[in-house]
Design a protein around this motif. Structure first.
Motif, PDB file in Angstrom:
ATOM      1  N   PHE A 177       0.762  -1.164  -0.199  1.00 27.28           N
ATOM      2  CA  PHE A 177       0.047  -0.021  -0.137  1.00 27.28           C
ATOM      3  C   PHE A 177       0.991   1.329  -0.031  1.00 27.28           C
ATOM      4  N   ARG A 178       2.009   1.329   0.762  1.00 30.37           N
ATOM      5  CA  ARG A 178       2.660   2.555   0.714  1.00 30.37           C
ATOM      6  C   ARG A 178       4.042   2.236   0.416  1.00 30.37           C
ATOM      7  N   GLY A 179       4.817   1.117  -0.026  1.00 33.52           N
ATOM      8  CA  GLY A 179       5.974   0.859  -0.701  1.00 33.52           C
ATOM      9  C   GLY A 179       5.963   0.823  -2.037  1.00 33.52           C
ATOM     10  N   LYS A 180       5.063   0.412  -2.625  1.00 31.66           N
ATOM     11  CA  LYS A 180       5.070  -0.171  -4.137  1.00 31.66           C
ATOM     12  C   LYS A 180       5.107   1.494  -5.081  1.00 31.66           C
ATOM     13  N   VAL A 181       5.897   1.658  -6.039  1.00 29.18           N
ATOM     14  CA  VAL A 181       5.773   2.962  -6.957  1.00 29.18           C
ATOM     15  C   VAL A 181       4.895   2.700  -7.731  1.00 29.18           C
ATOM     16  N   PRO A 182       4.259   3.757  -8.252  1.00 29.66           N
ATOM     17  CA  PRO A 182       3.192   3.366  -9.475  1.00 29.66           C
ATOM     18  C   PRO A 182       3.705   2.655 -10.710  1.00 29.66           C
ATOM     19  N   GLY A 183       2.861   1.688 -10.864  1.00 31.24           N
ATOM     20  CA  GLY A 183       3.319   0.973 -12.133  1.00 31.24           C
ATOM     21  C   GLY A 183       3.947  -0.220 -11.894  1.00 31.24           C
ATOM     22  N   GLU A 184       4.367  -0.338 -10.670  1.00 29.65           N
ATOM     23  CA  GLU A 184       5.236  -1.543 -10.227  1.00 29.65           C
ATOM     24  C   GLU A 184       4.775  -2.676  -9.908  1.00 29.65           C
ATOM     25  N   SER A 185       5.068  -3.974 -10.464  1.00 25.60           N
ATOM     26  CA  SER A 185       4.429  -5.012 -10.408  1.00 25.60           C
ATOM     27  C   SER A 185       4.930  -5.764  -8.905  1.00 25.60           C
ATOM     28  N   ASP A 186       4.080  -6.664  -8.315  1.00 25.12           N
ATOM     29  CA  ASP A 186       4.480  -7.345  -7.114  1.00 25.12           C
ATOM     30  C   ASP A 186       5.848  -7.990  -7.225  1.00 25.12           C
ATOM     31  N   GLU A 187       5.912  -8.669  -8.258  1.00 28.91           N
ATOM     32  CA  GLU A 187       7.366  -9.258  -8.676  1.00 28.91           C
ATOM     33  C   GLU A 187       8.552  -8.310  -8.373  1.00 28.91           C
ATOM     34  N   ASN A 188       8.260  -7.212  -9.173  1.00 28.03           N
ATOM     35  CA  ASN A 188       9.392  -6.127  -9.376  1.00 28.03           C
ATOM     36  C   ASN A 188       9.613  -5.524  -7.815  1.00 28.03           C
ATOM     37  N   TYR A 189       8.343  -5.567  -7.094  1.00 32.93           N
ATOM     38  CA  TYR A 189       8.741  -4.888  -5.701  1.00 32.93           C
ATOM     39  C   TYR A 189       9.167  -5.760  -4.867  1.00 32.93           C
ATOM     40  N   ALA A 190       9.124  -7.027  -5.012  1.00 32.61           N
ATOM     41  CA  ALA A 190       9.816  -8.016  -4.199  1.00 32.61           C
ATOM     42  C   ALA A 190      11.256  -8.075  -4.512  1.00 32.61           C
ATOM     43  N   LYS A 191      11.528  -8.157  -5.777  1.00 32.11           N
ATOM     44  CA  LYS A 191      12.862  -8.055  -6.071  1.00 32.11           C
ATOM     45  C   LYS A 191      13.724  -6.796  -5.755  1.00 32.11           C
ATOM     46  N   ARG A 192      13.041  -5.839  -5.521  1.00 29.61           N
ATOM     47  CA  ARG A 192      13.547  -4.436  -5.016  1.00 29.61           C
ATOM     48  C   ARG A 192      13.750  -4.679  -3.675  1.00 29.61           C
ATOM     49  N   LEU A 193      13.129  -5.354  -2.944  1.00 28.69           N
ATOM     50  CA  LEU A 193      13.287  -5.395  -1.452  1.00 28.69           C
ATOM     51  C   LEU A 193      14.144  -6.297  -1.322  1.00 28.69           C
ATOM     52  N   ALA A 194      14.226  -7.530  -1.905  1.00 32.25           N
ATOM     53  CA  ALA A 194      15.467  -8.489  -1.733  1.00 32.25           C
ATOM     54  C   ALA A 194      16.602  -8.074  -1.978  1.00 32.25           C
ATOM     55  N   LYS A 195      16.690  -7.082  -3.224  1.00 31.86           N
ATOM     56  CA  LYS A 195      17.936  -6.393  -3.518  1.00 31.86           C
ATOM     57  C   LYS A 195      18.568  -5.339  -1.957  1.00 31.86           C
ATOM     58  N   GLU A 196      17.600  -4.739  -1.570  1.00 34.44           N
ATOM     59  CA  GLU A 196      17.929  -3.870  -0.652  1.00 34.44           C
ATOM     60  C   GLU A 196      18.490  -4.617   0.623  1.00 34.44           C
ATOM     61  N   LEU A 197      17.782  -5.902   0.895  1.00 38.25           N
ATOM     62  CA  LEU A 197      18.209  -6.723   1.972  1.00 38.25           C
ATOM     63  C   LEU A 197      19.595  -7.378   1.708  1.00 38.25           C
ATOM     64  N   ASP A 198      20.107  -7.599   0.599  1.00 34.40           N
ATOM     65  CA  ASP A 198      21.163  -8.376  -0.074  1.00 34.40           C
ATOM     66  C   ASP A 198      22.082  -7.035   0.275  1.00 34.40           C
ATOM     67  N   GLU A 199      22.070  -5.829   0.059  1.00 37.92           N
ATOM     68  CA  GLU A 199      22.870  -4.713  -0.083  1.00 37.92           C
ATOM     69  C   GLU A 199      23.248  -4.217   1.325  1.00 37.92           C
ATOM     70  N   GLU A 200      22.183  -4.471   2.383  1.00 42.52           N
ATOM     71  CA  GLU A 200      22.315  -4.282   3.460  1.00 42.52           C
ATOM     72  C   GLU A 200      23.299  -5.375   4.430  1.00 42.52           C
TER      73      GLU A 200
END
Length: 1102
Positions: A177-200
Motif C-alpha cells: 500500500f505504501r511501498g510500491k511505486v506507481p506501475g510497479e508489479s508485485d514481482e518487481n517490488y519483491a525483487k527490489r526489497l530483496a536487493k535492499e536486503l542483500d545490500e544491507e
C-alpha cells in the motif's frame, strides 16, 4: 452497578494511570460481559488472542485437571507428559520441517529465546563473529529489551532507546500500500526489497549477520499487512546465500490466524526458527513458544547439547494443557477451513462497505486477520495527525452502548509515529451471521466516527458523494415519521383541550370528576385505537402497493442478470422480490393475485439465472484437467479456486440453499441444485486429472518376465494415491469456503465419487493381476493395502469423510492379501511335491532360497502385513477358511499400522511356520526320491537349513526370528543324525570284542597300554579277528571319506558334518589303535593309519 473503574483509585499499575477502565466480570462465546451486564462483541479476540471464543469447557477442564495433577514443573530436573505431547504435536504440525519446540509464557519471551538460540547456533558451528541482526522498519517483536531492540516500532522504542542494543539494522517493510511505486508489479517490488536486503548484508558484512527477522503478516505495527507473492522466497535465498538464519515471528499471525496453521506455509518457504503465541493457547493460559529447525537443532546436538537459556515457568504444565487442548479442538473441528471461508466473507463485506470511504486508505489481511488503515486524504494517502488518536477513538467508540463491539487499535504505520489502523480478528469458530454483523458494525463505527472528525477538523472539507446519496433515502424516511408524529401530537392536543374544558365545567357544576372522567377516558381510548387502526391499514395498503410499484425496477435488474447488474445488487433485488412475494401471499387479497403471479415468475427466473451464473462461473474456473506430477514433483499444493470466485460462489450458494430449504423443508433429503452443479463440474475435473495415473498404476504392474518378483515402490499406485489426496484436500478447502458446514460432507462425497469409482475399478484390475502372480506379486497387494489405508486415514483426519468408500474399493485387494498367506504356504508344499528328482550329491534346492527371498521381501511390507495378520489372528493362516471368511469393509486406523510387538510376533510365527513347512516337505520328498540314502538326505537337509539360516541373518528377519531359531537347530540335529548313520556302521569295527583268559583286559584310562603285551595274550584266532576288524574299518572309512569329499556341501555344513564324524570315530580309533596296532608289527598291512595320519585325514574333511 457501575461498569467502569478509575485507575486513580486502583492498586494496579495500569497502562494509563489517569484512565477509566471497563470492569469485565466474565466472558461467554464471543461476548465480554461487564459488571452492569452489558455485553461487548469481541471482534478482535483481544490482541488476536482468542481463537475459540470464551468459556470453552473442554479447555477449562483440561487446565483444571492438569492443575490438580501437577500444577508446576521445575524443568531443570523434570518434564511432563503434557509438555512432551504439546511439543510433539507442534513439531508434527510442520510435516517434519521443524525439529523441536520450546514453551514459554509470552511472545516477547519467545523472541528473546529465538535471538539467543540464533547466536548460540553460530557459536556451536564455530562462527563467533556473527552478532548482528537485520529486521524491518515499522515492525514489532515484543516489549522486553531484547525483543524491543529487534523491532522497529519507534514510539515503543523511544523512551528506552539508550538501553537497547545497537547491533540491529533495519530495511524497508514489504507494505504494498505504501511501498510500491506507481506501475510497479508485485514481482518487481519483491525483487527490489530483496536487493535492499542483500545490500544491507554487504554493508554490515555478510559474515557478521546472525539472522534476518520478520513477521509473515505484520500485525500491530502495520495492521495485518501480508507480503507480496515471492517476497519471502527471495528473502530466504538472500539468507541462504550468506549463511544467515531466517527467524519468522508468528506470535500474532500464526497458529491458524492467517488460514493455515503456520503463516509460512502460504509463502512456500520454511524458517530456521519460528516464534508462536496468542492463538496457541487462545487466551486460556499465558503460553507461547519457539520452533527450531533441523539445521539449528543438529548443531546443538553435535556441539554442547545445551541451550543456555531458561525461565522459572517455562513449559508450565497448565499452559501446555491449555495449548494442547486448544490445538486439538482446532484440528478436530476443522476450524482452519472456517477461518479461510469466514475470512473471505469478512474481507468481501469490509470492502463492499468501506472501500469507497474517503478516509479508508487500505483494507488488507488474510484468514481472520484484517486491518483497516485510515487516511486524512485518500489521494495523497496522508495520515491524520498523531495527536488526534484516531485509531483509539474508533475503538473507544465501539465500546459504547450504541455499538458494543471490540476492535484493536494500532498506530505508527506510516513512519513509526503517524498512521492509524484498526485490526479485526474474531474467533476461528465465528459464524457467517457473526461476520455479517461485524462488518456492518465496523462500517457504522467508521462512518459515525468520521462524521465526528468532519465536525472537529478544518482540514477535512468534503465527504464521499456516495455516502451522502446513500443516506438520502434514510433521511426521507425519518422526515415522514416526524410528520406522522406531529399529526398525532396535534390530535392529542385537541383531545387535551376538550378534556380541560370538561374539567372546567365539572368545577362549575360541582359534579364528581369520576362520573364524568370515566366516559371521557373511554371515548379517548376508542379514538386512539381507531386512529392506530386507520394508520395500520393505510401502512398495510402502502406496503402492498410498494412491491407492485417497484416490480418493474426489480424486473429490469433480474433481466440484466448477475453479471451485468452486479452480484450484490442482483442478490439484494431478488431478496427484496422474495420478501415482497411472501408479504403478498400472507395478505391473501384477491386484488394482489396478479402481482403475486408476476413476482413468482420473476423470483423463479432470478433463481434460475443465479443457478446458471453459478454453473457458468464454476466452469470458467475449472480446467478440464491439470498435470498432477507437476505439483507432486515440485512439492507444490494443488490449486484451489481463487478467493474472488469463491466469495461470489459462496454468496450465490448461500441464497440458493436458503431458497431450496424453504421450498423443500429444512430436513429434506432432496439435494440442492447448487450441490448437483458443483459435484457434476468438479467431479469431472478430478476424474480427468487422475485418469492417467490410474492407467499408469495398472500398466506398471505388467511384467516382462513372469518370474520377476515385485519390488517395493515400482508400481504407480503410490503416486496415484498421493495425487488423489492432494486433489481431494484442495477440493475440500474449496467446498468449505463455498458451502455451509452441514453440506461439507455430502458435497465432498458427491464430488469425489466418480474418482473413487475409477479407483475401485483400477484396484479390481490390479487384484486380478496379483491373483494370477500370487507368489511374485503378493507384495504389491501388501503395498496397496498400506497406501490406500494411509490415504483413507489422512483424508478422514482432515475431512471426516470417504473412509467407507475407500474401504469398499480396497476390499478385494485386502482379501487377496489375507488369503495370500495361506496360498503361499500351500504353494510351497505344491512346489516341493512337484520336484521330480534331487541331486545325488545332496546339493540344496532353489526352493529354499526362493522361499526365504519371499520372507525377506515381506519384511519390506511389515506395516501392512502386520495389520493383516492382526486381523486374522495368530495362526489364522493355517486354514484356508480363515482367509476366505470374516471379511470386513473396514480400513485399519493409523495406530494399527504401528508395527508393535503383537504384529511382529505374529509375523515371526508365520515365518517360523513357513520354514517348518518347507523343511518338512523337503524331508518327506527327499526320502521318496533318494530311496532312504540317509547320508545324502542328511547333507541335503543340512544344506537347506544352512541357506535358510544364512538368509535370515543377512536380512531384517534376524531380529524378528531371533527367539525362534530353535526350529533350525532341530532340523540341523536331524540332518546330522542322518549323515552320521554311516559312522555308526564303521564304528562297529572298532568295538573291542576280543577277551583273553590269561590276563584281565585293561580298562580305558588306566595309564599307558602296551599293545605288544596285549598281543602276547591273544590267541591266533583272536589275532585274525583283530586283523579283519582293521581291514573292514579301513575299507569303510576310506569309502566314507571319498563320499564325504564328493558331496556338494555348503561351507558351514562341511565343517559341521566333518566335526561330527571326527568326534564320533577318532576317539574310538585311537583307543583301538593303542591296544592293537602291534598286530602287523608296523608294516601297515592291516593297521593303515596311526593316530597322526588318521587325524590328518579327519582334518581334510573340513
Amino acid at each position: 452497578m457501575d461498569a467502569t473503574a478509575s485507575s486513580k483509585d486502583s492498586a494496579v499499575l495500569h497502562r494509563h494511570l489517569d484512565s477509566t477502565f471497563l470492569n469485565m466480570v466474565r466472558s461467554e462465546g464471543n461476548f465480554l460481559i461487564l459488571e452492569n451486564g452489558r455485553k461487548i462483541f469481541d471482534a478482535s479476540g483481544g490482541a488476536a488472542v482468542g481463537c475459540l471464543g470464551w468459556g470453552n469447557q473442554r479447555v477449562a477442564q483440561a487446565v483444571t485437571n492438569q492443575v490438580l495433577a501437577a500444577p508446576y514443573c521445575a524443568t531443570i530436573f523434570y518434564t511432563t507428559r503434557v509438555q512432551e505431547e504439546l511439543c510433539r504435536d507442534l513439531v508434527q504440525s510442520t510435516n517434519g520441517a521443524m525439529a523441536r519446540a520450546y514453551i514459554v509464557n509470552s511472545g516477547s519471551e519467545a523472541m528473546e529465546a529465538a535471538v539467543k538460540l540464533a547466536r548460540q547456533y553460530f557459536l556451536e558451528i564455530n562462527q563467533p563473529q556473527r552478532t548482528l541482526f537485520i529486521s524491518r522498519k515499522q515492525s514489532y517483536h515484543g516489549i522486553t529489551l531484547g525483543a524491543l531492540a529487534i523491532g522497529g516500532h519507534e514510539v515503543r522504542r523511544a523512551k528506552f532507546e539508550p538501553l537497547l542494543t545497537k547491533n540491529v539494522s533495519r530495511v524497508s517493510p514489504c507494505n504494498a500500500f505504501r511501498g510500491k511505486v506507481p506501475g510497479e508489479s508485485d514481482e518487481n517490488y519483491a525483487k527490489r526489497l530483496a536487493k535492499e536486503l542483500d545490500e544491507e548484508f554487504q554493508r554490515v558484512g555478510p559474515d557478521n549477520v546472525c539472522a534476518f527477522v520478520a513477521e509473515p503478516i505484520v500485525g500491530a505495527a502495520l495492521g495485518c499487512v501480508p507480503a507480496v507473492k515471492g517476497y519471502f522466497k527471495a528473502v530466504r535465498e538472500v539468507c541462504d546465500k550468506y549463511g544467515a538464519l531466517l527467524i519468522l515471528d508468528e506470535v500474532m499471525c500464526g497458529m491458524g490466524r492467517s488460514g493455515t496453521l503456520h503463516a509460512w506455509e502460504q509463502e512456500g518457504i520454511v524458517p530456521d526458527v519460528q516464534t508462536i503465541g496468542k492463538a496457541l493457547g487462545g487466551g486460556y493460559q499465558p503460553v507461547a513458544g519457539l520452533l527450531a529447525g533441523h539445521r539449528v537443532v543438529n548443531a546443538l546436538e553435535k556441539g554442547t547439547s545445551v541451550f543456555v537459556h531458561g525461565h522459572t515457568y517455562q513449559g508450565h504444565p497448565a499452559g501446555c494443557a491449555a495449548a494442547l487442548e486448544v490445538q486439538r479442538i482446532v484440528r478436530e473441528e476443522d476450524l482452519l477451513s472456517n477461518v479461510r471461508a469466514m475470512g473471505d466473507l469478512l474481507s468481501t463485506r469490509l470492502r463492499e462497505i468501506l472501500a469507497s470511504h474517503p478516509n479508508v486508505g487500505d483494507i488488507r489481511g488474510r484468514g481472520l486477520f484484517w486491518g483497516i488503515e485510515f487516511v486524512a486524504d485518500k489521494e495523497t494517502m496522508g495520515p491524520f495527525p498523531s495527536e488526534d488518536h484516531v485509531c483509539m477513538e474508533v475503538c473507544e467508540l465501539g465500546l459504547t452502548d450504541k455499538y458494543g463491539i471490540n476492535v484493536y487499535p494500532g498506530g505508527g504505520s506510516v513512519d513509526g509515529y503517524t498512521g492509524d489502523h484498526i485490526i479485526i480478528s474474531p474467533a476461528f469458530n465465528v459464524s457467517r451471521e457473526d461476520v455479517e454483523w461485524i462488518a456492518a458494525s465496523v462500517g457504522r463505527l467508521v462512518v459515525w466516527r468520521v462524521l465526528a472528525w468532519f465536525g472537529s477538523h478544518d482540514n477535512v472539507t468534503t465527504m464521499a458523494v456516495g455516502l451522502i446519496n446513500g443516506r438520502l433515502a434514510a433521511d426521507e424516511e425519518a422526515r415522514a415519521e416526524v410528520d406522522v408524529l406531529n399529526s398525532r401530537l396535534e390530535k392529542t392536543s385537541q383531545l387535551t383541550k376538550k378534556i380541560q374544558a370538561c374539567l372546567g365545567r365539572l368545577d362549575a357544576t360541582g359534579k364528581s370528576v369520576r362520573d364524568v372522567a370515566g366516559p371521557l377516558s373511554g371515548e379517548t381510548k376508542k379514538l386512539q385505537v381507531l386512529g392506530n387502526n386507520i394508520d395500520a391499514v393505510i401502512a398495510a395498503i402502502e406496503k402492498l402497493r410498494s412491491p407492485a410499484d417497484s416490480k418493474n425496477d426489480e424486473e429490469q435488474i433480474i433481466r440484466m442478470g448477475p453479471e451485468k447488474a452486479g452480484l450484490s445488487n442482483y442478490l439484494a433485488s431478488i431478496k427484496r422480490l422474495h420478501k415482497a412475494l411472501n408479504d403478498m401471499k400472507a395478505s391473501n387479497l384477491r386484488s394482489t393475485q396478479q402481482t403475486v403471479a408476476d413476482l413468482q415468475r420473476l423470483v423463479k427466473t432470478g433463481n434460475a439465472q443465479l443457478e446458471s451464473s453459478f454453473d457458468k462461473l464454476l466452469r470458467s474456473e475449472t480446467p478440464r484437467a491439470i498435470e498432477p506430477l507437476h505439483y507432486l514433483t515440485k512439492n507444490m499444493p494443488f490449486p484451489v479456486l481463487s478467493h474472488e470466485k469463491i466469495t461470489r460462489l459462496g454468496l450465490m450458494n448461500s441464497y440458493l440453499t436458503g431458497v431450496h430449504q424453504q421450498n423443500t423443508g429444512a430436513g429434506s433429503s432432496q439435494e440442492s441444485p447448487v450441490i448437483k452443479i458443483y459435484a457434476e463440474v468438479r467431479s469431472q475435473y478430478l476424474l480427468s486429472t487422475l485418469g492417467n495415473l490410474a492407467t499408469a498404476s495398472t500398466n506398471t504392474a505388467k511384467k516382462k518376465t513372469p518370474e520377476a518378483v515385485y519390488r517395493a515402490g515400482t508400481n504407480g499406485m503410490g503416486t496415484y494415491a498421493q495425487a488423489m489426496e492432494g486433489l481431494f484436500l484442495s477440493e475440500y478447502d474449496n467446498i468449505c469456503s463455498i458451502f455451509m458446514r452441514e453440506d461439507w460432507g455430502p458435497v465432498f462425497q458427491a464430488t469425489c465419487q466418480p474418482a473413487l469409482v475409477e479407483l475401485g475399478r483400477t484396484l479390481r484390475e490390479l487384484n486380478s493381476h496379483i491373483k494370477s502372480h500370487i507368489t511374485t506379486d503378493c507384495f504389491l497387494a501388501y503395498e496397496i493395502v498400506e497406501i490406500i489405508s494411509s490415504l483413507s486415514n489422512n483424508l478422514e483426519s482432515r475431512t471426516g469423510e470417504l473412509k467407507s468408500s475407500l474401504a469398499a474399493a480396497l476390499k478385494p485387494i485386502r482379501e487377496t492379501a489375507k488369503s495370500s498367506l495361506v496360498d503361499l504356504l500351500e504353494e510351497t508344499k505344491r512346489q516341493v511335491n512337484g520336484l521330480q528328482s534331487l541331486p545325488a550329491d545332496g546339493a540344496p534346492t532353489q526352493l529354499a532360497s526362493q522361499t526365504m527371498q519371499r520372507l525377506q521381501s515381506m519384511v519390506d511390507f511389515l506395516r501392512p502385513i502386520s495389520s493383516i495378520m492382526i486381523s486374522i489372528g495368530d495362526g489364522g493362516w493355517k486354514t484356508a477358511a480363515t482367509s476366505k471368511g470374516g471379511a470386513t469393509d473396514t480400513i485399519s486406523s493409523l495406530p494399527s499400522f504401528d508395527v508393535g510387538a503383537d504384529g511382529q510376533e505374529i509375523f515371526a510365527h508365520y515365518c517360523a511356520d513357513t520354514i517348518e513347512t518347507l523343511l518338512s516337505s523337503l524331508d518327506a520328498r527327499a526320502r521318496v526320491l533318494l530311496q532312504q540314502k540317509k547320508a545324502v538326505i542328511g547333507v541335503f537337509l543340512a544344506n537347506n537349513v544352512t541357506i535358510i539360516e544364512r538368509m535370515i541373518n543377512e536380512s531384517g528377519l534376524a531380529t524378528l526370528l531371533q527367539s525362534r531359531l530353535q526350529v533350525l537347530e532341530v532340523w540341523r540335529k536331524k540332518s546330522a543324525a542322518l549323515y552320521t548313520e554311516t559312522c555308526k556302521e564303521i564304528s562297529i569295527h572298532l568295538f573291542d570284542t576280543v577277551h583273553t583268559n590269561r590276563t584281565a583286559r585293561p580298562t580305558s584310562g588306566q595309564g599307558m597300554v602296551s599293545s605288544a603285551s596285549i598281543m602276547k595274550g591273544l590267541s591266533s584266532k583272536d589275532k585274525e579277528k583283530i586283523k579283519g576288524m582293521f581291514t573292514a574299518f579301513n575299507s569303510g572309512f576310506e569309502e566314507m571319506v571319498a563320499r564325504h569329499k564328493q558331496f556338494a556341501m555348503e561351507k558351514e555344513v562341511r565343517q559341521m558334518l566333518a566335526q561330527d564324524v571326527q568326534h564320533m570315530l577318532e576317539p574310538l580309533y585311537n583307543r583301538f589303535w593303542d591296544r592293537y596296532h602291534e598286530i602287523d608289527k608296523g608294516k601297515g598291512k592291516y593297521v593303515k593309519y596311526d593316530k597322526g595320519s588318521i587325524a590328518a585325514v579327519f582334518r581334510s574333511l573340513y
